[in-house]
Scaffold this motif. Structure first.
Motif, PDB file in Angstrom:
ATOM      1  N   ASP A  97     -38.991  30.990  17.424  1.00  0.00           N
ATOM      2  CA  ASP A  97     -38.189  29.784  17.238  1.00  0.00           C
ATOM      3  C   ASP A  97     -39.023  28.568  16.896  1.00  0.00           C
ATOM      4  OD1 ASP A  97     -36.078  31.367  17.861  1.00  0.00           O
ATOM      5  OD2 ASP A  97     -35.903  30.684  19.934  1.00  0.00           O
ATOM      6  N   GLN A 115     -38.230  25.134  18.695  1.00  0.00           N
ATOM      7  CA  GLN A 115     -36.964  24.431  18.503  1.00  0.00           C
ATOM      8  C   GLN A 115     -35.918  24.781  19.562  1.00  0.00           C
ATOM      9  OE1 GLN A 115     -35.508  24.931  14.531  1.00  0.00           O
ATOM     10  NE2 GLN A 115     -37.478  24.452  13.561  1.00  0.00           N
ATOM     11  N   ASP A 116     -36.198  25.778  20.405  1.00  0.00           N
ATOM     12  CA  ASP A 116     -35.251  26.152  21.464  1.00  0.00           C
ATOM     13  C   ASP A 116     -36.035  26.531  22.720  1.00  0.00           C
ATOM     14  OD1 ASP A 116     -32.864  26.726  22.738  1.00  0.00           O
ATOM     15  OD2 ASP A 116     -32.825  28.796  22.041  1.00  0.00           O
ATOM     16  N   LYS A 141     -32.688  29.890  12.865  1.00  0.00           N
ATOM     17  CA  LYS A 141     -32.443  29.125  11.633  1.00  0.00           C
ATOM     18  C   LYS A 141     -31.067  29.442  11.057  1.00  0.00           C
ATOM     19  CE  LYS A 141     -37.270  28.526  10.260  1.00  0.00           C
ATOM     20  NZ  LYS A 141     -38.280  28.767   9.193  1.00  0.00           N
ATOM     21  N   GLN A 155     -28.437  27.631  13.226  1.00  0.00           N
ATOM     22  CA  GLN A 155     -28.414  26.192  13.001  1.00  0.00           C
ATOM     23  C   GLN A 155     -27.866  25.827  11.626  1.00  0.00           C
ATOM     24  OE1 GLN A 155     -32.441  24.977  13.754  1.00  0.00           O
ATOM     25  NE2 GLN A 155     -32.158  24.867  15.963  1.00  0.00           N
TER      26      GLN A 155
END
Length: 496
Positions: free
Chosen positions: A306, A309-310, A327, A330
């Protein structure tokens, strides 16, 4: 009588009495519709036959083929061998054998106007309009954590190296310009470099190493003479001319006040940085690795893929259920359509909660509906959106823009009717249905709700109508027929 009836029909009826029955029957035109006949359109361009172009004459074909598609001579073959590798020559030969010059002559002539395209391409040079730039295989360097003194020493050595290289390149370019002027003035037979070679040397001074003589080889005899060797007088004359032009170029370089040509550029500084040459061609920064003194003090990411991002792990469960990457999740379009606040009366007082209806779609034929309730509005909205992503299902689309025919659904007292429309019609429907169509990739739809306009029921009814469309293929199978798309079969798919 139709208003659109042609006038020549009335004139023919008036003149029918003065003509014979045979002539009148030939003039009279019977139509099977009431619309006016369209006159036959004439082309704006003159029809040129192959005979007028000379395409049917063998002598003309042979002359044209010899002028525009000649065979390679021995000199051309040697030049191609010097420029291309054997594998490239085989590919070029196979490509030319696959194309017959007679077909090119018969199907069209080469343009000779000033705006004609360049028919001869150099495959050794990349054209950004057609060719893809090859990826550089470069691995970022491992970052070094230096103290202040070591960093200053490395930076000084790097700047000295880059400045010396830039200065050497400037002097080499000055020498190339001097040699070019000497050849233009009186050295046509003394200097055997071509104009293309001069341009290549001025662009890349490193190519000068090809033309420098090696020190390990035997020294040439000073008294030797031959067709490829210079005499002593010619060599002295050439040296004097080159020295004179060289001094002029050096004086020009010394008089320049702008030092930007000698100083290293930002690109060169980046290429020599910690990330290496990969940093110069990518916007992504290199991994810093283990920082001394900080290792183990912070929580590691749940999933290294990730890319940080998480780190909290909000999307891990939806990733496990759907199999999609972070991705992809999102990139999905999400929207909260209905928000409703309710209160539950208990002995401790009123307990307020929020009910949220959200949708999710990839814009290419998939749509999902999610409903969640929580005492916090933010948590309810996030849960509803994740449920909508998990519940995404495919929607049947005609030509990837509208639905098949008309669809209708009813939830409680709310009725939603959807109608397919031609290309360019747009989405003329209530705002909630508009968001659902945009999320699912529908572009031409009309909708109406003749009865109740309840927000939550309208969303559910529109979702049911999109999911329960009539399939024309199932109808055709039930009738024992074959389904043919008239637009694609008879009009080639381009009727609008």
């Amino acid at each position: 009588m139709s208003v659109a009836r042609p006038a020549h029909g009335l004139l023919g009826r008036c003149l029918a009495s003065t003509r014979s029955p045979t002539t009148a029957r030939a003039v009279q035109c019977h139509q099977f519709h009431s619309s006016a006949p369209r006159c036959k359109r004439r082309s704006r361009f003159r029809n040129v036959k192959a005979e007028e172009m000379g395409l049917l004459s063998p002598s003309t074909l042979a002359r044209y083929r010899q002028e525009n598609f000649p065979e390679y001579s021995k000199e051309d073959q040697e030049a191609l061998k010097a420029k291309y590798t054997p594998e490239q020559l085989e590919a070029l030969k196979a490509g030319e054998e696959a194309v017959n010059p007679d077909d090119m002559i018969m199907q069209g002539r080469l343009r000779d106007d000033p705006y004609r395209p360049n028919y001869v391409e150099d495959y050794t040079v990349l054209d950004p309009r057609y060719d893809l730039k090859p990826d550089l295989e470069a691995t970022p360097k491992e970052p070094q954590w230096l103290d202040h003194n070591d960093w200053v020493d490395n930076y000084g050595a790097k700047m000295t190296k880059l400045t010396d290289k830039k200065t050497s390149d400037q002097l080499t370019r000055a020498m190339i310009r001097a040699l070019r002027r000497v050849k233009e003035s009186n050295g046509q037979e003394l200097i055997d470099l071509t104009e293309d070679e001069f341009n290549d040397l001025e662009k890349d001074p490193e190519l000068l190493k090809r033309y420098l003589a090696e020190d390990d080889g035997p020294e040439p005899d000073a008294n030797a003479s031959g067709p490829d060797l210079l005499t002593r007088a010619q060599a002295m004359k050439l040296d004097e001319a080159v020295d004179a032009e060289w001094k002029k170029e050096v004086d020009k370089l010394a008089s320049l006040s702008d030092m930007s040509d000698v100083e290293p550029t930002n690109l060169e500084l980046i290429e020599d940085g910690p990330a290496g040459i990969g940093r110069a061609h990518s916007a992504e920064a290199a991994e810093l690795g283990k920082v001394p003194g900080v290792e183990g003090l912070y929580k590691s990411a749940v999933d290294p893929e990730d890319e940080g991002q998480d780190d909290a792990g909000h999307y891990q469960e939806i990733k496990r259920l759907t199999g999609m990457t972070l991705k992809d999740i999102q990139s999905i379009y999400r929207k909260v359509l209905v928000t409703r606040w309710v209160s539950n009366q208990t002995r401790l007082g009123k307990v307020r909660s929020t009910s949220v209806v959200a949708i999710a779609g990839n814009g290419n034929g998939r749509l999902g509906l999610g409903i969640a309730k929580s005492t916090e509005a933010g948590l309810a909205a996030e849960t509803a959106q994740l449920l909508a992503i998990r519940n995404m299902k495919p929607i049947r689309r005609y030509e990837n823009r509208t639905i098949y025919g008309n669809a209708k659904a009813k939830v409680s007292g709310t009725v939603v009717e959807l109608f397919s429309r031609p290309p360019g019609f747009g989405l003329r429907c209530p705002h909630r249905i508009f968001e659902m169509c945009r999320a699912s990739g529908l572009h031409d739809i009309a909708a109406r709700m003749p009865r109740s306009k309840n927000p939550m029921n309208s969303v559910k009814a529109a979702y049911n109508a999109l999911m329960n469309q009539v399939d024309p293929e199932e109808i055709a199978i039930g009738r024992g027929k074959k389904m043919v798309d008239v637009r694609k079969v008879y009009y080639g798919g381009a009727v609008y």
